[in-house]
Design a protein around this motif. Structure first.
Motif, PDB file in Angstrom:
ATOM      1  N   VAL A 143      39.910  50.816  36.493  1.00  0.00           N
ATOM      2  CA  VAL A 143      39.216  50.578  35.255  1.00  0.00           C
ATOM      3  C   VAL A 143      40.261  50.816  34.398  1.00  0.00           C
ATOM      4  N   ALA A 144      41.340  51.751  34.498  1.00  0.00           N
ATOM      5  CA  ALA A 144      42.302  51.802  33.521  1.00  0.00           C
ATOM      6  C   ALA A 144      43.418  50.953  33.526  1.00  0.00           C
ATOM      7  N   THR A 145      43.674  50.144  34.360  1.00  0.00           N
ATOM      8  CA  THR A 145      44.789  48.850  34.337  1.00  0.00           C
ATOM      9  C   THR A 145      44.559  47.641  34.736  1.00  0.00           C
ATOM     10  N   GLY A 146      43.206  47.677  35.358  1.00  0.00           N
ATOM     11  CA  GLY A 146      42.615  46.276  35.594  1.00  0.00           C
ATOM     12  C   GLY A 146      43.246  45.621  36.913  1.00  0.00           C
ATOM     13  N   ARG A 147      43.975  46.585  37.671  1.00  0.00           N
ATOM     14  CA  ARG A 147      44.838  46.322  38.776  1.00  0.00           C
ATOM     15  C   ARG A 147      43.885  46.744  39.810  1.00  0.00           C
ATOM     16  N   SER A 148      43.885  45.840  41.296  1.00  0.00           N
ATOM     17  CA  SER A 148      43.439  46.200  42.323  1.00  0.00           C
ATOM     18  C   SER A 148      43.888  47.519  42.898  1.00  0.00           C
ATOM     19  N   ILE A 149      43.118  48.248  43.524  1.00  0.00           N
ATOM     20  CA  ILE A 149      43.611  49.708  44.149  1.00  0.00           C
ATOM     21  C   ILE A 149      44.119  49.500  45.496  1.00  0.00           C
TER      22      ILE A 149
ATOM     23  N   CYS B 138      46.264  34.445  28.029  1.00  0.00           N
ATOM     24  CA  CYS B 138      46.981  35.378  28.896  1.00  0.00           C
ATOM     25  C   CYS B 138      48.076  34.769  29.667  1.00  0.00           C
ATOM     26  N   ALA B 139      47.320  33.689  30.645  1.00  0.00           N
ATOM     27  CA  ALA B 139      48.256  33.063  31.706  1.00  0.00           C
ATOM     28  C   ALA B 139      49.612  32.010  30.924  1.00  0.00           C
TER      29      ALA B 139
ATOM     30  N   ASP C 114      51.416  40.091  32.411  1.00  0.00           N
ATOM     31  CA  ASP C 114      50.975  39.888  33.552  1.00  0.00           C
ATOM     32  C   ASP C 114      49.766  40.788  34.009  1.00  0.00           C
ATOM     33  N   THR C 115      49.678  42.183  33.369  1.00  0.00           N
ATOM     34  CA  THR C 115      48.523  42.951  33.578  1.00  0.00           C
ATOM     35  C   THR C 115      47.372  42.480  32.794  1.00  0.00           C
ATOM     36  N   ALA C 116      47.504  42.037  31.562  1.00  0.00           N
ATOM     37  CA  ALA C 116      46.543  41.223  30.899  1.00  0.00           C
ATOM     38  C   ALA C 116      45.732  40.072  31.724  1.00  0.00           C
ATOM     39  N   MET C 117      46.689  39.413  32.162  1.00  0.00           N
ATOM     40  CA  MET C 117      46.278  38.146  32.992  1.00  0.00           C
ATOM     41  C   MET C 117      45.227  38.443  34.146  1.00  0.00           C
ATOM     42  N   LYS C 118      45.813  39.477  34.961  1.00  0.00           N
ATOM     43  CA  LYS C 118      45.050  39.908  36.036  1.00  0.00           C
ATOM     44  C   LYS C 118      43.742  40.693  35.530  1.00  0.00           C
TER      45      LYS C 118
ATOM     46  N   GLN D 215      45.842  44.951  26.747  1.00  0.00           N
ATOM     47  CA  GLN D 215      47.172  44.717  27.266  1.00  0.00           C
ATOM     48  C   GLN D 215      47.911  43.735  26.632  1.00  0.00           C
ATOM     49  N   LEU D 216      47.240  42.717  26.241  1.00  0.00           N
ATOM     50  CA  LEU D 216      47.851  41.484  26.024  1.00  0.00           C
ATOM     51  C   LEU D 216      48.657  41.709  24.541  1.00  0.00           C
ATOM     52  N   TYR D 217      47.916  42.412  23.613  1.00  0.00           N
ATOM     53  CA  TYR D 217      48.627  42.979  22.378  1.00  0.00           C
ATOM     54  C   TYR D 217      49.742  43.845  22.452  1.00  0.00           C
ATOM     55  N   GLU D 218      49.636  44.616  23.719  1.00  0.00           N
ATOM     56  CA  GLU D 218      50.846  45.393  23.694  1.00  0.00           C
ATOM     57  C   GLU D 218      52.064  44.864  24.548  1.00  0.00           C
TER      58      GLU D 218
END
Length: 1170
Positions: free
Chosen positions: A1130-1136, A1063-1064, A1035-1039, A1028-1031
């Motif tokens: 597990v696809a995005t790393g975000r909480s559901i 990432c931060a 913000d998603t990478a940090m989470k 995510q960071l490289y793409e």
């Protein structure tokens, strides 16, 4: 060895001969002399019939060609055996190369240098090159086709001899002043040879001969001397190689004119002359030596002056050029050989091996057994056994006497510290003698030993089974001798020269002519006798009353040991020299059963003596093996050793002595009654047997019985009694025919009498099952089924013994021999036939386990299991599955048959794999056997090790996923097992609960099952955050990186917080970045240098940006809301946060509903999305 003249050829015109050379391969003899004389002769070869009779070689010439071309005296002749060329040279320097064309010799090439005389020529070992040396120092090396390879002029040197080394790398040049120079094969000088034999020699001398044996027939010993150099003053040295610092030195004591090795390098012949003290003329002599300088024989040669000698190719004859004559002497070699129990034992050397090849040839069955023996000294035989005397070690003075049976199997070796120069043996003792002492060993042949006998064997030395005596000792025979080798070191003025022994007497001959007689087995000196000769070979008759002596000159004399005579002084003495004397004797043998009978070989004739009276001689050159029952067995060793690898039974000849021949003739001519009177007057068991057999032929049973009684033949007596009980004459005749081995005739008689049963019985006794089967099938009545099966099986055995398995199968099928049939199928690799046989056998058949083991040996697991189960041996079936790595089958079988040891088997095999570091193999083993939890533990171990190595994160994630999948399979296995147990009315929920409870109990020892997916999650989020960071989704990478804080036990903290800080910072969340830096700086795993670098980087970032995070993240808000931990996508790393989401059936992880449509497989465990 013995020497016998058998032929003299005179050269026409009394032309004096100067040189002679014998072609070793084709047998041509070239001789050169004065006035340009050059002849090529060839002795007539023996006919096959003459060879078989052992007759001496004929005296006729098959070739006698005079070669014209030389005008001066021919001085050098040399053969090229490989290319059939003759090279000759005369006093004018003319060289002619002759070739064989249509049975005659013609000039091929001529060369004349016209400057000097050729002194010597030599072809190398392979016949490719010739080296020619001239008197003026010129050397020419040419090829076989006449081309010059190189030439050299050794200025200031007078050459007279040349010799090649066996490998053609070295050339030796003999100078006229007696020096020998060593050159390489390109003509470069290397060094002068050191001539030890000329130390302290004064006066003029010249080289008489140089001969370097090329090793074409092998060597008698390893590192055997093979280069002979001899000077005209009689001094000689034999060297192992051109730089040998310790050569064998010989002083022949005569003026030497020529030397040459025999065909195998075992005998050096030195020809010369000696000044006779009593006569005016010189005495021509040929002396024979071993490569180690031991003198063998001296041969006196008639004539005025001997000029040259040459050996025949087989080493059995020697040609001598004397005046205008060629003398041929027959050489009787002292072969290393013996005869025991119908077996001829003989030794020979091979060019490809350093050892002696010892052949044990069973003349009865025509089978041979070969042994290779290093440093063989002698072969001695008696009864059924033989002794091989060898040197134990090249560098140590220790020797071995090896007792062997008649097929060469070593039974008992004895190490002794005296050199066994003379060895004799009886049925109980072996006696070996050096020149100063003799050693006696009472040998035993191991049969079935009792405990007491074993103890006796252990105390052999205490019992005195091995003793040693000095020749000057006077043992009384009362006390046992001791094994004290210090006696052997003490010298004696009168050395031992020969020994012989019988069961009760030992005779030791000394060089002075003294004979010492000892008793056996208790060794006591009984008598001393004095002979007028030095014994070379001695032999006692069967009752030890007479001694035969052959001296060095081949003179045979006899000594009566027990006769008491009065000498000239009136004193009574024991022992008398008998008047019989024979010359040119080279072998003799006493009869084993008559003290007055003996046979001897004189020149090329065999004489048999009875009471010292000879019978008419028999023409033969055989060596006497055995004399018993009025028959002499003789072996043609000369013929055998021409092709020792393939001995022929035709070379064993049996001779009947006159009394046996006369008795046979008498029986045939005048009948049984008159013959019986003659045999009565000349009794011998063999003659009585002859009479008994003749009486049997005529069915004169009374005479036959009396004759069998006289020759003490119990079986013969019983046979006559049985014949007397038969009523039918034709039956008697048939039995007699069978007794004499005329089986075809006997069978025909039985069939004529309509007694097929007796004919079949006869053939069964003979083991002729083919004929038995034929008789069974051709009979008019029904054949006996049992006998038919027996015949079929016997024929099957016949083919099986000869490994003709296909033929054997046919007969075993008819003979219903399932056991041998299985063996044949196995040998033929016909596993389908073997399987069919196993299927046709009834349950619990005793053959089934054997067939199952055959299947196991070839890896056919399924068939082996079926066979084991059919004979009710499930444990063997499981063992075979384990052995063949069929663990699934092994587990299945173990479960089906309620076997408990499968777990221990798996554990044992897995530990074996782990010891060899085959962890993946062990995992596969456990997985196949459904031991998922053990497999998972090992997989977790591999994943942890890979994680520590910091290898590719994606690979580590895969390993953790595999580990977790194995744990999931384990969970499923436990639940299924519990479902199977809970039956009846229990609900599915109850069974699942029970499964979970059991699983909890089982996994209490290891908490891997609780957090099986933690490792996979950690590396999944670690990889996802970086992607995510490289793409650019900072913000998603940090989470996603924030989740990694829970996995410090799996991924090193320094990597987690470095990624989080990165990432931060990229997300400009400097508050989170600051916390990450604080955590990094507080890590104890960092070195001071690394910590300083983090502090410097933090200082650089936070001087520009305030470490505050104004933008509140959704994650922090939700966590502060007190709702508890939310599932993570597990696809995005975000909480559901939604109530609807997708959950994986395998790993039980969640993905947001709107995201799952982009995936075909679970992002974490990669199972299919359903």
């Amino acid at each position: 060895m013995k020497n016998i003249f058998f032929l003299q050829i005179a050269i026409p015109g009394n032309v004096r001969l100067r040189c002679i050379s014998w072609n070793k391969d084709q047998g041509f003899i070239a001789c050169g002399g004065e006035d340009g004389l050059l002849k090529v002769l060839k002795l007539e070869t023996q006919t096959d019939e003459a060879k078989l009779k052992g007759l001496a070689a004929p005296s006729n010439l098959s070739m006698n060609q005079t070669l014209e071309g030389h005008s001066g005296s021919v001085q050098v002749v040399t053969w090229n055996e490989q290319y059939q060329k003759l090279t000759t040279s005369d006093q004018n320097g003319l060289i002619i190369v002759w070739m064989l064309y249509k049975g005659a010799w013609y000039e091929e090439m001529i060369n004349n240098r016209n400057k000097s005389v050729v002194r010597s020529m030599s072809w190398n070992a392979d016949g490719q090159k010739i080296c020619i040396v001239y008197e003026d120092g010129a050397v020419i090396v040419g090829s076989v086709d006449g081309n010059r390879i190189w030439g050299k002029d050794l200025k200031g040197s007078q050459l007279c001899h040349v010799a090649w080394s066996s490998d053609s790398k070295i050339l030796l040049f003999g100078m006229a002043n007696g020096e020998i120079h060593i050159y390489d094969n390109q003509g470069n000088f290397i060094m002068k040879m050191k001539l030890n034999c000329l130390v302290n020699v004064t006066g003029a001398f010249s080289i008489a001969g140089i001969h370097w044996y090329p090793g074409t027939e092998g060597y008698t010993e390893q590192d055997c001397p093979c280069l002979a150099i001899c000077f005209d003053n009689g001094r000689c040295q034999i060297m192992r190689h051109e730089n040998d610092q310790n050569p064998v030195l010989i002083d022949t004591g005569m003026n030497v004119v020529s030397i040459q090795w025999n065909h195998c390098g075992s005998v050096l012949a030195v020809a010369g002359f000696q000044k006779a003290t009593t006569q005016d003329k010189d005495v021509n002599l040929v002396q024979f030596y071993t490569p180690f300088g031991e003198h063998l024989r001296t041969l006196k040669v008639p004539g005025k002056q001997m000029s040259a000698l040459s050996w025949e190719g087989g080493g059995l004859k020697i040609g001598l050029a004397v005046d205008s004559f060629i003398y041929f002497a027959n050489i009787r070699p002292d072969y290393k050989w013996g005869y025991c129990s119908n077996t001829v034992v003989y030794a020979y050397t091979r060019p490809d091996r350093p050892e002696y090849c010892v052949v044990f040839w069973d003349t009865k069955n025509n089978e041979k057994y070969v042994k290779y023996v290093k440093s063989l000294i002698s072969i001695t035989t008696c009864g059924d056994f033989c002794i091989l005397a060898t040197k134990a070690d090249e560098n140590q003075p220790q020797y071995v006497l090896v007792l062997c049976n008649s097929i060469g199997t070593p039974l008992d070796p004895k190490y002794i510290d005296i050199g066994p120069l003379f060895v004799t043996m009886t049925k109980t003792h072996v006696i070996a003698a050096s020149k100063e002492a003799f050693y006696i060993w009472q040998y035993r042949v191991a049969k079935k030993l009792t405990a007491m006998e074993i103890n006796q064997v252990a105390r052999t030395r205490k019992e005195g089974r091995e003793r040693i005596y000095h020749i000057d000792d006077i043992p009384s025979g009362a006390a046992d001798g001791v094994l004290d080798y210090s006696k052997a070191i003490q010298g004696t003025r009168d050395p031992i020269c020969a020994i012989t022994a019988s069961d009760k007497t030992l005779i030791v001959g000394r060089e002075s002519g003294t004979i010492q007689r000892y008793s056996l087995p208790n060794v006591g000196l009984l008598q001393k006798y004095v002979l007028n000769c030095r014994a070379y070979q001695m032999s006692l008759n069967c009752n030890s009353s007479r001694l035969a002596i052959i001296d060095l000159s081949g003179v045979l004399t006899f000594f009566d040991l027990d006769t008491r005579v009065t000498d000239s002084t009136g004193q009574q003495i024991v022992g008398e020299q008998l008047k019989l004397e024979r010359k040119d004797v080279w072998d003799m043998k006493w009869a084993k059963d008559n003290p007055d009978l003996f046979a001897m070989m004189e020149k090329t004739r065999m004489y048999v003596f009875r009471n010292l009276d000879p019978e008419e001689p028999i023409q033969t050159s055989g060596y006497i093996c055995n004399f018993e029952d009025l028959e002499i067995k003789s072996v043609l060793l000369d013929e055998i050793l021409k092709n020792p690898e393939h001995p022929n039974k035709e070379y064993i000849i049996n001779f009947e002595i006159r009394s046996l021949r006369d008795s046979r003739a008498l029986i045939e001519e005048v009948g049984i009654e008159e013959s019986s009177q003659f045999i009565e007057d000349n009794p011998h068991p063999r003659l009585w047997r002859l009479l008994a057999e003749a009486a049997l032929q005529k069915l004169d049973l009374q005479t036959a019985e009396q004759a069998f009684v006289r020759c003490k033949d119990y079986q013969g007596i019983k046979f006559v009694k049985c014949l007397g009980n038969l009523q039918s004459e034709s039956m008697k005749q048939a039995e007699v025919a069978a007794y004499f081995g005329r089986f075809e005739e006997a069978e025909r008689m039985y069939l004529d009498m309509d007694r097929r049963d007796l004919a079949i019985g006869l053939r069964i006794k003979l083991g002729d099952w083919f004929r038995v089967l034929q008789l069974l099938k051709t009979g008019s009545g029904d054949a006996d089924d049992t006998l038919l099966e027996q015949a079929h099986n016997a024929i099957g055995d016949y083919f099986a013994d000869r490994q003709k398995w296909i033929n054997a199968v046919q007969y075993y099928v008819q003979g219903r021999n399932q056991e041998r049939l299985a063996e044949c199928y196995y040998m033929l690799e016909d596993y389908q036939g073997l399987e069919n046989l196993a299927n046709s056998l009834p349950e619990n058949n005793k053959l089934l386990p054997d067939i199952a083991h055959m299947f196991v040996r070839v890896g056919m697991c399924e068939q082996a299991v079926i066979a084991f189960l059919k004979c009710n041996r499930p444990k063997d079936a499981v063992d075979s599955c384990v052995h063949l790595n069929q663990w699934n089958k092994a587990v299945e079988l173990a479960k089906n048959h309620n076997m408990k040891e499968i777990g221990s088997l798996l554990a044992r095999y897995a530990s074996h794999l782990l010891e060899k570091n085959k962890i993946l193999d062990a995992i596969e083993l456990y997985r196949k056997a459904n031991y998922f939890f053990d497999a998972a533990k090992l997989m977790f171990k591999i994943a942890d090790e890979e994680a520590k190595k910091r290898t590719k994160p994606f690979r580590v994630k895969k390993l953790y996923v595999l580990s977790a999948l194995l744990v999931e399979q384990y969970h499923e296995q436990v639940k299924n097992a519990q479902r199977g147990k809970v039956k009846g009315k229990s609900s599915e929920a109850t069974s699942a609960l029970a499964g979970l409870l059991e699983e909890d109990v089982l996994s209490s020892a290891n908490r891997l099952t609780d957090n099986a997916w933690r490792g996979a999650e950690a590396y999944h989020f670690f990889i996802l955050a970086q992607r995510q960071l490289y793409e650019g989704y900072v913000d998603t990478a940090m989470k996603t990186a924030l989740h990694l804080r829970d996995y410090e036990d799996i991924i090193p903290a320094v990597e987690i917080y470095s990624l989080l800080a990165l990432c931060a910072c990229a997300n400009r969340a400097f508050g989170t970045c600051s916390k990450a830096f604080v955590k990094l700086e507080s890590l104890e795993t960092l070195s001071p240098e690394q910590r300083q670098q983090y502090e410097d980087l933090a200082l650089e970032i936070f001087t520009k940006h305030c470490p505050k995070h104004t933008k509140k993240s959704d994650l922090d808000g939700l966590l502060e809301g007190g709702e508890g931990k939310l599932p993570t996508c597990v696809a995005t790393g975000r909480s559901i946060t939604e109530y609807q989401f997708w959950m994986c059936n395998v790993c039980k992880h969640c993905v947001q509903a709107q995201e799952i449509s982009n995936y075909n497989f679970c992002p974490l465990c990669h199972s299919s999305v359903t």
